[in-house]
Design a protein around this motif. Structure first.
Motif, PDB file in Angstrom:
ATOM      1  N   ASP A  77      26.273 -41.325  10.315  1.00 36.26           N
ATOM      2  CA  ASP A  77      27.294 -42.136   9.535  1.00 36.26           C
ATOM      3  C   ASP A  77      27.326 -43.576   8.472  1.00 36.26           C
ATOM      4  OD1 ASP A  77      28.417 -40.268  10.855  1.00 36.26           O
ATOM      5  OD2 ASP A  77      28.632 -42.083  12.423  1.00 36.26           O
ATOM      6  N   ARG A  81      25.598 -37.388   4.011  1.00 38.06           N
ATOM      7  CA  ARG A  81      25.306 -36.396   5.160  1.00 38.06           C
ATOM      8  C   ARG A  81      23.751 -35.190   4.415  1.00 38.06           C
ATOM      9  NH1 ARG A  81      30.600 -37.615   6.974  1.00 38.06           N
ATOM     10  NH2 ARG A  81      30.297 -39.714   8.851  1.00 38.06           N
ATOM     11  N   PRO A 201      30.118 -41.234   3.914  1.00 37.41           N
ATOM     12  CA  PRO A 201      30.494 -41.360   4.987  1.00 37.41           C
ATOM     13  C   PRO A 201      32.449 -41.684   4.115  1.00 37.41           C
ATOM     14  CG  PRO A 201      29.183 -43.060   5.195  1.00 37.41           C
ATOM     15  CD  PRO A 201      29.063 -41.437   4.367  1.00 37.41           C
ATOM     16  N   ALA A 206      28.465 -47.294   8.843  1.00 35.90           N
ATOM     17  CA  ALA A 206      28.410 -47.584  10.621  1.00 35.90           C
ATOM     18  C   ALA A 206      27.040 -48.954  10.520  1.00 35.90           C
ATOM     19  CB  ALA A 206      27.176 -46.677  10.812  1.00 35.90           C
ATOM     20  N   ASP A 343      36.524 -39.588  10.179  1.00 37.79           N
ATOM     21  CA  ASP A 343      35.045 -39.435   9.678  1.00 37.79           C
ATOM     22  C   ASP A 343      33.166 -40.726   9.838  1.00 37.79           C
ATOM     23  OD1 ASP A 343      33.972 -36.978   7.250  1.00 37.79           O
ATOM     24  OD2 ASP A 343      33.142 -39.060   6.160  1.00 37.79           O
ATOM     25  N   ALA A 344      33.891 -41.808   9.148  1.00 39.14           N
ATOM     26  CA  ALA A 344      32.811 -42.771   9.623  1.00 39.14           C
ATOM     27  C   ALA A 344      32.502 -43.094  10.950  1.00 39.14           C
ATOM     28  CB  ALA A 344      33.966 -43.511   9.275  1.00 39.14           C
ATOM     29  N   ARG A 348      27.884 -40.176  14.731  1.00 40.96           N
ATOM     30  CA  ARG A 348      27.893 -40.371  16.037  1.00 40.96           C
ATOM     31  C   ARG A 348      28.579 -39.654  17.104  1.00 40.96           C
ATOM     32  NH1 ARG A 348      29.179 -46.330  13.944  1.00 40.96           N
ATOM     33  NH2 ARG A 348      30.147 -45.000  12.340  1.00 40.96           N
TER      34      ARG A 348
END
Length: 410
Positions: A77, A81, A201, A206, A343-344, A348
């Motif tokens: 995050d 990705r 993200p 994150a 999405d953010a 996790r």
């Protein structure tokens, strides 16, 4: 209802060439992973003839998934990705190549083999949360469930075919060749993901380290629907996972015939493949919460009835039904997670789902073995199935959002 709408929904394959390539790469890689699972188990047993070392294989796979997975979601995050997944895939391929080298040379002790298995599992723990964002970003919202069902049917098919292929290849060649074939399958996975666009993200990245992990856990505790989905999965696995009880049930009820035991292990996968292949009407229903609750309940009921069976064919039919119910529940749970998580935070939450999916069955098999040791295999199965039904009923009663149609809100 037409047969076309009952069969698995293949719209994602038609409308998204990127998803199609990703699915092909994933399917080949899953097949190789199951081949390697058999190869590692064979090599460790052939080298040591020790049940302790054989059991350590599962530990080497599970512990990194839990430990690394806690932080892998936060990493996913914070960055692209796609790049994270590609790097993890390269890491897994390198581990398979090193396993192949030691397989050809035979100079590495068993502990070294388990270290390589743990390293490969760690890379898998990193790649899994990164891959969790792919479908919601590549497919329209109404096709996400169909994409997950396609992933599920290929995974179940790999579970059926992969170990058999691994065994045949071991018989024809050597452990080194089997590991080398697995390394080559990761090339397909890399190619499948290489054409993806950049997938950073959406929203605030994150926070680093433990802060990011805790942010994800806070989301899980506050979002009733997603939390209910993961608790349902834990109820189905921890309370009623049957695999560790199969040898005992086979000895208690069916004379210890190894052919019957093999059919027990295959029946769950057969049910999963069949349910996924005919999941079109379910994925188009757009009520994943209700399907998940019904599937988890059917899983518990089927396993409780299986514990009462004294004839093999009805017992196998119940395991097929349990496998089918589980497959639909898994697809529905993943649909909830991937469509209801921002999405953010998706990396996790996917990591948490991955940990639940990996640790739950191990804990469930341990629970079943302990209860069976105190009572009997049948008692462990029946009580586990009933406890699963009660737990799922509680989740459904306390989380009405899961029952009332398209999941939304907290």
């Amino acid at each position: 209802m037409s047969l076309t709408r009952t069969l698995i929904d293949v719209r994602p394959l038609r409308t998204s060439p990127v998803f199609r390539r990703l699915l092909i790469g994933r399917t080949v890689s899953v097949l190789g992973s199951f081949m390697t699972m058999v190869t590692v188990m064979f090599q460790v047993w052939d080298t040591t003839h020790s049940t302790v070392w054989s059991g350590a294989v599962g530990l080497a796979q599970a512990v990194p998934l839990v430990v690394v997975g806690l932080f892998a979601g936060s990493w996913a995050d914070r960055g692209d990705r796609r790049r994270i997944f590609l790097a993890a895939t390269v890491g897994q391929a390198v581990c398979s190549l090193l396993l192949a080298v030691q397989g050809f040379t035979g100079g590495v002790p068993v502990a070294g083999v388990l270290v390589l298995v743990a390293a490969q599992s760690s890379f898998g723990a990193v790649g899994g949360p990164a891959a969790g964002v792919f479908l919601p970003r590549l497919l329209p919202r109404e096709q996400v469930a169909a994409g997950l069902a396609l992933n599920q049917v290929t995974a179940q098919a790999g579970m059926l075919v992969g170990p058999a292929l691994g065994g045949l290849l071991l018989g024809w060649t050597s452990v080194g060749v089997c590991y080398l074939v697995d390394a080559l399958t990761f090339v397909c996975a890399f190619y499948g993901a290489f054409g993806l666009p950049a997938l950073p993200p959406e929203g605030e990245p994150a926070r680093p380290g433990l802060h990011g992990v805790l942010d994800g856990l806070r989301f899980l505790t506050r979002h009733r629907v997603v939390r209910g989905a993961l608790i349902t999965d834990l109820a189905a696995t921890v309370l009623s996972m049957p695999v560790s009880l199969f040898p005992l049930i086979n000895a208690e009820r069916f004379g210890g015939d190894p052919r019957t035991l093999g059919l027990f292990l295959s029946a769950l996968a057969v049910g999963g493949v069949a349910a996924s292949a005919f999941s079109g009407s379910v994925t188009r229903l757009a009520r994943p919460g209700l399907v998940m609750l019904c599937g988890a309940t059917a899983w518990g009921v089927a396993l409780a009835l299986f514990g009462l069976m004294t004839r093999p064919w009805p017992a196998l039919a119940l395991l097929v039904a349990a496998g089918a119910a589980d497959a639909l529940s898994v697809v529905s749970r993943a649909t909830i997670v991937q469509t209801r998580t921002p999405d953010a935070l998706l990396g996790r939450v996917t990591a948490a789902e991955q940990i639940v999916g990996q640790a739950g069955p191990h804990l469930g098999n341990l629970r079943g073995g302990l209860v069976a040791g105190w009572t009997s295999g049948a008692t462990a199965l029946v009580t586990g199935g009933l406890l699963c039904v009660l737990a799922v009923a509680y989740v459904g009663a306390s989380t009405p959002e899961l029952r009332k149609g398209p999941t939304g809100g907290p």
